[in-house]
Design a protein around this motif. Structure first.
Motif, PDB file in Angstrom:
ATOM      1  N   LEU A   1       0.826  -1.216   0.000  1.00  0.00           N
ATOM      2  CA  LEU A   1       0.000   0.000   0.000  1.00  0.00           C
ATOM      3  C   LEU A   1       0.856   1.261   0.000  1.00  0.00           C
ATOM      4  O   LEU A   1       0.494   2.260  -0.618  1.00  0.00           O
ATOM      5  CB  LEU A   1      -0.941   0.016   1.205  1.00  0.00           C
ATOM      6  N   ASP A   2       1.982   1.220   0.671  1.00  0.00           N
ATOM      7  CA  ASP A   2       2.901   2.360   0.677  1.00  0.00           C
ATOM      8  C   ASP A   2       3.388   2.641  -0.744  1.00  0.00           C
ATOM      9  O   ASP A   2       3.382   3.787  -1.201  1.00  0.00           O
ATOM     10  CB  ASP A   2       4.078   2.062   1.602  1.00  0.00           C
ATOM     11  N   GLN A   3       3.773   1.594  -1.456  1.00  0.00           N
ATOM     12  CA  GLN A   3       4.244   1.762  -2.834  1.00  0.00           C
ATOM     13  C   GLN A   3       3.122   2.249  -3.752  1.00  0.00           C
ATOM     14  O   GLN A   3       3.342   3.110  -4.611  1.00  0.00           O
ATOM     15  CB  GLN A   3       4.826   0.455  -3.354  1.00  0.00           C
TER      16      GLN A   3
ATOM     17  N   PRO B   1     -10.670   8.816  10.820  1.00  0.00           N
ATOM     18  CA  PRO B   1     -12.001   8.997  10.233  1.00  0.00           C
ATOM     19  C   PRO B   1     -12.200   8.049   9.061  1.00  0.00           C
ATOM     20  O   PRO B   1     -11.270   7.808   8.301  1.00  0.00           O
ATOM     21  CB  PRO B   1     -11.990  10.459   9.769  1.00  0.00           C
ATOM     22  N   HIS B   2     -13.364   7.513   8.968  1.00  0.00           N
ATOM     23  CA  HIS B   2     -13.646   6.589   7.872  1.00  0.00           C
ATOM     24  C   HIS B   2     -15.102   6.731   7.472  1.00  0.00           C
ATOM     25  O   HIS B   2     -15.975   6.717   8.305  1.00  0.00           O
ATOM     26  CB  HIS B   2     -13.370   5.152   8.308  1.00  0.00           C
ATOM     27  N   THR B   3     -15.298   6.883   6.195  1.00  0.00           N
ATOM     28  CA  THR B   3     -16.657   6.941   5.693  1.00  0.00           C
ATOM     29  C   THR B   3     -16.885   5.738   4.808  1.00  0.00           C
ATOM     30  O   THR B   3     -15.963   5.241   4.157  1.00  0.00           O
ATOM     31  CB  THR B   3     -16.904   8.224   4.871  1.00  0.00           C
ATOM     32  N   THR B   4     -18.105   5.277   4.784  1.00  0.00           N
ATOM     33  CA  THR B   4     -18.419   4.108   3.957  1.00  0.00           C
ATOM     34  C   THR B   4     -19.171   4.493   2.687  1.00  0.00           C
ATOM     35  O   THR B   4     -19.610   3.636   1.965  1.00  0.00           O
ATOM     36  CB  THR B   4     -19.255   3.102   4.760  1.00  0.00           C
ATOM     37  N   SER B   5     -19.325   5.791   2.452  1.00  0.00           N
ATOM     38  CA  SER B   5     -20.048   6.199   1.271  1.00  0.00           C
ATOM     39  C   SER B   5     -19.181   6.067   0.037  1.00  0.00           C
ATOM     40  O   SER B   5     -17.963   6.232   0.085  1.00  0.00           O
ATOM     41  CB  SER B   5     -20.515   7.656   1.413  1.00  0.00           C
ATOM     42  N   CYS B   6     -19.794   5.770  -1.057  1.00  0.00           N
ATOM     43  CA  CYS B   6     -19.103   5.621  -2.327  1.00  0.00           C
ATOM     44  C   CYS B   6     -19.002   6.984  -2.990  1.00  0.00           C
ATOM     45  O   CYS B   6     -19.963   7.750  -3.002  1.00  0.00           O
ATOM     46  CB  CYS B   6     -19.841   4.637  -3.219  1.00  0.00           C
TER      47      CYS B   6
ATOM     48  N   ALA C   1      -3.145   6.318   1.149  1.00  0.00           N
ATOM     49  CA  ALA C   1      -2.348   6.645   2.336  1.00  0.00           C
ATOM     50  C   ALA C   1      -3.159   6.413   3.613  1.00  0.00           C
ATOM     51  O   ALA C   1      -2.631   5.951   4.626  1.00  0.00           O
ATOM     52  CB  ALA C   1      -1.852   8.083   2.260  1.00  0.00           C
ATOM     53  N   ALA C   2      -4.452   6.721   3.570  1.00  0.00           N
ATOM     54  CA  ALA C   2      -5.310   6.468   4.730  1.00  0.00           C
ATOM     55  C   ALA C   2      -5.434   4.959   4.976  1.00  0.00           C
ATOM     56  O   ALA C   2      -5.392   4.504   6.126  1.00  0.00           O
ATOM     57  CB  ALA C   2      -6.689   7.090   4.516  1.00  0.00           C
ATOM     58  N   ALA C   3      -5.556   4.191   3.918  1.00  0.00           N
ATOM     59  CA  ALA C   3      -5.615   2.726   4.060  1.00  0.00           C
ATOM     60  C   ALA C   3      -4.286   2.206   4.614  1.00  0.00           C
ATOM     61  O   ALA C   3      -4.269   1.285   5.443  1.00  0.00           O
ATOM     62  CB  ALA C   3      -5.925   2.078   2.717  1.00  0.00           C
ATOM     63  N   HIS C   4      -3.199   2.797   4.179  1.00  0.00           N
ATOM     64  CA  HIS C   4      -1.863   2.461   4.665  1.00  0.00           C
ATOM     65  C   HIS C   4      -1.797   2.662   6.179  1.00  0.00           C
ATOM     66  O   HIS C   4      -1.302   1.808   6.920  1.00  0.00           O
ATOM     67  CB  HIS C   4      -0.874   3.371   3.921  1.00  0.00           C
ATOM     68  N   THR C   5      -2.341   3.769   6.660  1.00  0.00           N
ATOM     69  CA  THR C   5      -2.346   4.062   8.095  1.00  0.00           C
ATOM     70  C   THR C   5      -3.210   3.064   8.854  1.00  0.00           C
ATOM     71  O   THR C   5      -2.813   2.548   9.901  1.00  0.00           O
ATOM     72  CB  THR C   5      -2.844   5.502   8.340  1.00  0.00           C
ATOM     73  N   ARG C   6      -4.384   2.761   8.332  1.00  0.00           N
ATOM     74  CA  ARG C   6      -5.271   1.811   9.009  1.00  0.00           C
ATOM     75  C   ARG C   6      -4.668   0.407   9.048  1.00  0.00           C
ATOM     76  O   ARG C   6      -4.844  -0.326  10.014  1.00  0.00           O
ATOM     77  CB  ARG C   6      -6.636   1.784   8.334  1.00  0.00           C
ATOM     78  N   LEU C   7      -3.967   0.048   8.004  1.00  0.00           N
ATOM     79  CA  LEU C   7      -3.328  -1.261   7.975  1.00  0.00           C
ATOM     80  C   LEU C   7      -2.219  -1.336   9.022  1.00  0.00           C
ATOM     81  O   LEU C   7      -2.030  -2.367   9.675  1.00  0.00           O
ATOM     82  CB  LEU C   7      -2.782  -1.557   6.580  1.00  0.00           C
ATOM     83  N   TRP C   8      -1.500  -0.237   9.210  1.00  0.00           N
ATOM     84  CA  TRP C   8      -0.484  -0.192  10.251  1.00  0.00           C
ATOM     85  C   TRP C   8      -1.133  -0.353  11.632  1.00  0.00           C
ATOM     86  O   TRP C   8      -0.604  -1.057  12.497  1.00  0.00           O
ATOM     87  CB  TRP C   8       0.315   1.100  10.192  1.00  0.00           C
ATOM     88  N   GLN C   9      -2.269   0.288  11.820  1.00  0.00           N
ATOM     89  CA  GLN C   9      -2.964   0.156  13.096  1.00  0.00           C
ATOM     90  C   GLN C   9      -3.390  -1.293  13.331  1.00  0.00           C
ATOM     91  O   GLN C   9      -3.298  -1.802  14.451  1.00  0.00           O
ATOM     92  CB  GLN C   9      -4.173   1.101  13.147  1.00  0.00           C
TER      93      GLN C   9
ATOM     94  N   PRO D   1      -0.044  11.548 -10.098  1.00  0.00           N
ATOM     95  CA  PRO D   1      -1.065  11.731 -11.130  1.00  0.00           C
ATOM     96  C   PRO D   1      -2.491  11.836 -10.586  1.00  0.00           C
ATOM     97  O   PRO D   1      -3.348  12.455 -11.205  1.00  0.00           O
ATOM     98  CB  PRO D   1      -0.918  10.496 -12.017  1.00  0.00           C
ATOM     99  N   HIS D   2      -2.752  11.212  -9.430  1.00  0.00           N
ATOM    100  CA  HIS D   2      -4.101  11.186  -8.864  1.00  0.00           C
ATOM    101  C   HIS D   2      -4.033  11.479  -7.361  1.00  0.00           C
ATOM    102  O   HIS D   2      -4.087  10.557  -6.543  1.00  0.00           O
ATOM    103  CB  HIS D   2      -4.758   9.823  -9.088  1.00  0.00           C
ATOM    104  N   PRO D   3      -3.932  12.756  -6.966  1.00  0.00           N
ATOM    105  CA  PRO D   3      -3.731  13.084  -5.555  1.00  0.00           C
ATOM    106  C   PRO D   3      -4.837  12.573  -4.634  1.00  0.00           C
ATOM    107  O   PRO D   3      -4.552  12.108  -3.527  1.00  0.00           O
ATOM    108  CB  PRO D   3      -3.676  14.609  -5.531  1.00  0.00           C
ATOM    109  N   ALA D   4      -6.081  12.634  -5.059  1.00  0.00           N
ATOM    110  CA  ALA D   4      -7.174  12.184  -4.198  1.00  0.00           C
ATOM    111  C   ALA D   4      -7.079  10.672  -3.956  1.00  0.00           C
ATOM    112  O   ALA D   4      -7.261  10.204  -2.826  1.00  0.00           O
ATOM    113  CB  ALA D   4      -8.524  12.535  -4.810  1.00  0.00           C
ATOM    114  N   ALA D   5      -6.810   9.911  -4.990  1.00  0.00           N
ATOM    115  CA  ALA D   5      -6.648   8.465  -4.835  1.00  0.00           C
ATOM    116  C   ALA D   5      -5.442   8.169  -3.942  1.00  0.00           C
ATOM    117  O   ALA D   5      -5.494   7.263  -3.104  1.00  0.00           O
ATOM    118  CB  ALA D   5      -6.476   7.797  -6.192  1.00  0.00           C
ATOM    119  N   GLY D   6      -4.374   8.928  -4.106  1.00  0.00           N
ATOM    120  CA  GLY D   6      -3.191   8.758  -3.265  1.00  0.00           C
ATOM    121  C   GLY D   6      -3.492   8.999  -1.800  1.00  0.00           C
ATOM    122  O   GLY D   6      -2.987   8.291  -0.927  1.00  0.00           O
ATOM    123  N   ARG D   7      -4.336   9.991  -1.513  1.00  0.00           N
ATOM    124  CA  ARG D   7      -4.709  10.264  -0.114  1.00  0.00           C
ATOM    125  C   ARG D   7      -5.511   9.111   0.469  1.00  0.00           C
ATOM    126  O   ARG D   7      -5.316   8.729   1.625  1.00  0.00           O
ATOM    127  CB  ARG D   7      -5.502  11.573  -0.023  1.00  0.00           C
ATOM    128  N   HIS D   8      -6.415   8.537  -0.316  1.00  0.00           N
ATOM    129  CA  HIS D   8      -7.194   7.392   0.170  1.00  0.00           C
ATOM    130  C   HIS D   8      -6.295   6.178   0.409  1.00  0.00           C
ATOM    131  O   HIS D   8      -6.464   5.460   1.404  1.00  0.00           O
ATOM    132  CB  HIS D   8      -8.312   7.032  -0.802  1.00  0.00           C
TER     133      HIS D   8
END
Length: 151
Positions: A57-59, A144-149, A76-84, A67-74
């Motif tokens: 996920l880090d890679q 923070p986590h939202t489940t909305s699409c 990165a958030a998954a990366h953080t949750r996986l670490w937790q 190229p896709h900053p918003a996707a990169g932020r998501h």
């Protein structure tokens, strides 16, 4: 004459195989019969899987960010949750009883099979270096986590 359909080659065969392995293991744990509580070896293997997913996920986050900053932020958030999740599995590992006496557990050089090459703690510390380089303590505590699409 109709062209035969060719399948697109699978670009992630190992990831698919690992996912299938995790699914198989999860189904085996829910089968009728005495599954029993998890042992240290089980949590060690799960922690190894989580830390490898963490690295993947880090890679992916790094590759997606320019190229896709918003996707990169998501990612990165998954990366953080996986670490937790890996941190919690590591903590659970240490709460399970050991198969050895306390005096031997504190001295890995006295274990019958010799000291382990890579313990869960070493793996966790190595993954923690990546987390500290790329994640702030505030990010680790904010989940923070939202489940909305978004579509």
């Amino acid at each position: 004459m109709t062209q035969p359909r060719t399948s697109v080659p699978d670009s992630h065969p190992y990831l698919r195989a690992a996912t299938a392995g995790v699914r198989h293991h999860a189904r085996a744990l829910t089968c009728p019969g005495p599954a029993g509580p998890p042992d240290r070896a089980h949590l060690d293997a799960l922690h190894a899987h989580l830390t490898e997913l963490h690295r993947l996920l880090d890679q992916l986050a790094e590759a997606a960010r320019p190229p896709h900053p918003a996707a990169g932020r998501h990612l990165a958030a998954a990366h953080t949750r996986l670490w937790q999740a890996a941190t919690d599995v590591h903590a659970a590992f240490h709460l399970l009883p050991t198969a050895h006496t306390d005096s031997v557990a504190c001295r890995p050089d006295q274990l019958p099979d010799g000291p382990p090459v890579l313990t869960i703690c070493q793996r966790h510390l190595a993954a923690g270096h990546t987390v500290r380089r790329k994640t702030t303590p505030t990010d680790l505590h904010r989940t923070p986590h939202t489940t909305s699409c978004a579509r």
